[in-house]
Motif scaffolding. Structure first.
Motif, mmCIF file in Angstrom:
data_model
loop_
_atom_site.group_PDB
_atom_site.id
_atom_site.type_symbol
_atom_site.label_atom_id
_atom_site.label_comp_id
_atom_site.label_asym_id
_atom_site.label_seq_id
_atom_site.Cartn_x
_atom_site.Cartn_y
_atom_site.Cartn_z
ATOM 1 N N UNK A 17 0.880 -1.219 -0.084
ATOM 2 C CA UNK A 17 -0.075 -0.051 0.148
ATOM 3 C C UNK A 17 0.568 1.388 -0.108
ATOM 4 N N UNK A 18 0.120 2.232 0.552
ATOM 5 C CA UNK A 18 0.649 3.723 -0.074
ATOM 6 C C UNK A 18 1.326 3.941 2.123
ATOM 7 N N UNK A 19 2.356 5.484 1.738
ATOM 8 C CA UNK A 19 2.705 5.069 3.194
ATOM 9 C C UNK A 19 2.780 6.695 3.737
ATOM 10 N N UNK A 20 1.430 6.909 4.461
ATOM 11 C CA UNK A 20 0.739 8.157 4.539
ATOM 12 C C UNK A 20 1.968 9.389 5.365
ATOM 13 N N UNK A 21 1.706 10.469 5.020
ATOM 14 C CA UNK A 21 3.161 11.660 5.354
ATOM 15 C C UNK A 21 2.017 12.971 6.201
ATOM 16 N N UNK A 22 2.206 13.249 7.492
ATOM 17 C CA UNK A 22 1.545 13.951 8.177
ATOM 18 C C UNK A 22 2.377 15.490 8.598
ATOM 19 N N UNK A 23 2.639 16.002 8.168
ATOM 20 C CA UNK A 23 3.094 17.552 8.442
ATOM 21 C C UNK A 23 2.125 18.799 9.513
ATOM 22 N N UNK A 24 2.501 18.805 10.843
ATOM 23 C CA UNK A 24 2.490 19.097 11.510
ATOM 24 C C UNK A 24 2.989 20.647 12.189
ATOM 25 N N UNK A 25 2.790 21.843 12.328
ATOM 26 C CA UNK A 25 3.759 22.883 12.805
ATOM 27 C C UNK A 25 3.595 22.480 14.251
ATOM 28 N N UNK A 26 4.248 22.688 14.759
ATOM 29 C CA UNK A 26 4.265 23.146 16.014
ATOM 30 C C UNK A 26 3.697 23.613 16.526
ATOM 31 N N UNK A 27 2.913 22.580 17.624
ATOM 32 C CA UNK A 27 2.511 24.717 18.736
ATOM 33 C C UNK A 27 1.696 24.884 18.146
ATOM 34 N N UNK A 28 0.666 23.814 16.928
ATOM 35 C CA UNK A 28 -0.518 24.809 16.496
ATOM 36 C C UNK A 28 -0.756 25.852 16.129
ATOM 37 N N UNK A 29 1.057 26.063 15.582
ATOM 38 C CA UNK A 29 1.141 27.219 14.193
ATOM 39 C C UNK A 29 -0.075 27.346 13.323
ATOM 40 N N UNK A 30 -0.100 28.294 12.323
ATOM 41 C CA UNK A 30 -0.797 28.226 11.114
ATOM 42 C C UNK A 30 0.725 27.609 10.584
ATOM 43 N N UNK A 31 -0.035 27.405 8.982
ATOM 44 C CA UNK A 31 0.684 26.752 8.128
ATOM 45 C C UNK A 31 1.871 28.075 7.772
ATOM 46 N N UNK A 32 1.519 28.732 7.749
ATOM 47 C CA UNK A 32 2.052 29.978 6.205
ATOM 48 C C UNK A 32 2.687 30.573 7.276
ATOM 49 N N UNK A 33 2.947 30.501 8.884
ATOM 50 C CA UNK A 33 3.766 31.706 10.160
ATOM 51 C C UNK A 33 4.975 30.136 10.274
ATOM 52 N N UNK A 34 4.851 29.203 10.434
ATOM 53 C CA UNK A 34 5.498 27.740 10.276
ATOM 54 C C UNK A 34 7.499 27.777 9.926
ATOM 55 N N UNK A 44 -2.776 2.436 7.013
ATOM 56 C CA UNK A 44 -3.384 0.875 7.840
ATOM 57 C C UNK A 44 -2.421 -0.268 7.397
ATOM 58 N N UNK A 45 -2.068 0.207 6.072
ATOM 59 C CA UNK A 45 -0.929 -1.314 6.088
ATOM 60 C C UNK A 45 0.387 -1.432 6.438
ATOM 61 N N UNK A 46 1.185 0.342 6.447
ATOM 62 C CA UNK A 46 2.130 0.710 7.405
ATOM 63 C C UNK A 46 2.100 -0.195 8.698
ATOM 64 N N UNK A 47 0.652 0.653 9.711
ATOM 65 C CA UNK A 47 0.885 0.279 10.915
ATOM 66 C C UNK A 47 0.379 -0.963 11.098
ATOM 67 N N UNK A 48 0.083 -2.134 10.462
ATOM 68 C CA UNK A 48 -0.187 -3.523 10.061
ATOM 69 C C UNK A 48 0.729 -4.190 10.409
ATOM 70 N N UNK A 49 2.009 -3.560 9.315
ATOM 71 C CA UNK A 49 3.014 -4.256 9.417
ATOM 72 C C UNK A 49 4.035 -3.838 10.881
ATOM 73 N N UNK A 50 4.055 -2.844 11.245
ATOM 74 C CA UNK A 50 4.821 -2.710 12.171
ATOM 75 C C UNK A 50 4.168 -3.329 13.209
ATOM 76 N N UNK A 51 2.792 -3.956 13.564
ATOM 77 C CA UNK A 51 2.180 -4.342 14.534
ATOM 78 C C UNK A 51 2.846 -5.878 15.142
#
Length: 66
Positions: A17-34, A44-51
């Motif tokens: 399957x495909x792996x997902x990448x989530x990019x999150x600004x620290x401290x709940x900043x706005x994306x344009x300010x981060x 799900x596929x990566x999580x199952x393999x890891x488990x």
């Protein structure tokens, strides 16, 4: 890929399957300010393999990057 016969049932799991990448600004900043992002990997596929690997079961994750 071969499996050695040790008299026990040996299972090898391959998740595809495909792996997902989530990019999150620290401290709940706005994306344009981060100036940096926290990366989290999942899907799900990566999580199952890891488990399965954490349970001691031979497992592999297979994906293709375009």
């Amino acid at each position: 890929m071969g499996v050695k016969d040790s008299g026990q049932n040996t299972h090898i799991f391959i998740t595809i399957g495909e792996i997902m990448l989530r990019l999150t600004p620290p401290n709940h900043e706005k994306i344009r300010m981060a100036s940096s992002f926290e990366a989290s990997y999942g899907g799900s596929e990566a999580n199952i393999a890891l488990a399965l690997a954490n349970l001691g079961i031979d497992s592999t994750f297979f994906t293709v990057v375009p």
